[in-house]
Design an enzyme around this catalytic site. Structure first.
Site, PDB file in Angstrom:
ATOM      1  N   ILE A 110      -5.693  33.106  27.914  1.00 48.97           N
ATOM      2  CA  ILE A 110      -6.168  33.959  26.825  1.00 48.97           C
ATOM      3  C   ILE A 110      -5.425  35.286  26.831  1.00 48.97           C
ATOM      4  CG2 ILE A 110      -8.214  35.094  25.856  1.00 48.97           C
ATOM      5  CD1 ILE A 110      -9.800  32.946  27.629  1.00 48.97           C
ATOM      6  N   CYS A 111      -4.920  35.658  25.676  1.00 45.37           N
ATOM      7  CA  CYS A 111      -4.256  36.947  25.515  1.00 45.37           C
ATOM      8  C   CYS A 111      -5.303  37.937  25.006  1.00 45.37           C
ATOM      9  CB  CYS A 111      -3.102  36.803  24.522  1.00 45.37           C
ATOM     10  SG  CYS A 111      -2.173  38.316  24.301  1.00 45.37           S
TER      11      CYS A 111
END
Length: 155
Positions: free
Chosen positions: A87-88
């Site tokens: 996840i960014c």
């Protein structure tokens, strides 16, 4: 062995049990306090509504001074989620602070689902669809939601 990280995780878990945030849940694996399973439910009245998305959370001995490594196990189609489930999200990287606990991390990820940042894409296909054709993007999200039902049934 009771380290500061483990004590903090026990506290996070108790708080999660006593005051569960809407639409998220998590718990440590029975044999390893540093490894958690979590679930995020797609928020109502969004394209993600009805989805049940599984994640893993891995904590180091440096927690809460370092963020956990969080990954979706469920297949996702989202501008800020890599194909491997990573996840960014700023609070999982450079904006991390020890004030964040497991509840805060999970609720932040849940709100990211509905409010992506297409300017910092981890999935460029999802980012461009989100920006250029919201209807087509929502259709792809609906496919992910429906796939999450099958994952839940397979267990």
């Amino acid at each position: 062995m009771s380290t500061a990280a483990r004590k903090r995780l026990v506290r996070d878990y108790k708080r999660l049990q006593q005051d569960p945030p809407q639409g998220v849940n998590g718990s440590p694996n029975p044999d390893n306090m540093m490894s958690w399973e979590a679930v995020i439910f797609g928020p109502e009245d969004t394209p993600w509504d009805g989805g049940t998305f599984k994640l893993t959370m891995e904590f180091s001995e440096e927690y809460p001074n370092k963020p956990p490594t969080v990954k979706f196990k469920s297949k996702m189609f989202h501008p800020n989620i890599y194909n491997d489930g990573s996840i960014c999200l700023d609070i999982l990287q450079n904006q991390w602070s020890p004030i964040y606990d497991v509840s805060a991390v999970l609720t932040s990820i849940q709100s990211l689902l509905c409010d992506p940042n297409p300017n910092s894409p981890a999935n460029s296909d999802a980012a461009s669809l989100y920006s250029e054709s919201r209807r087509e993007y929502n259709k792809r999200v609906q496919e992910v939601v429906e796939a999450s039902w099958k994952e839940t049934e397979d267990e």
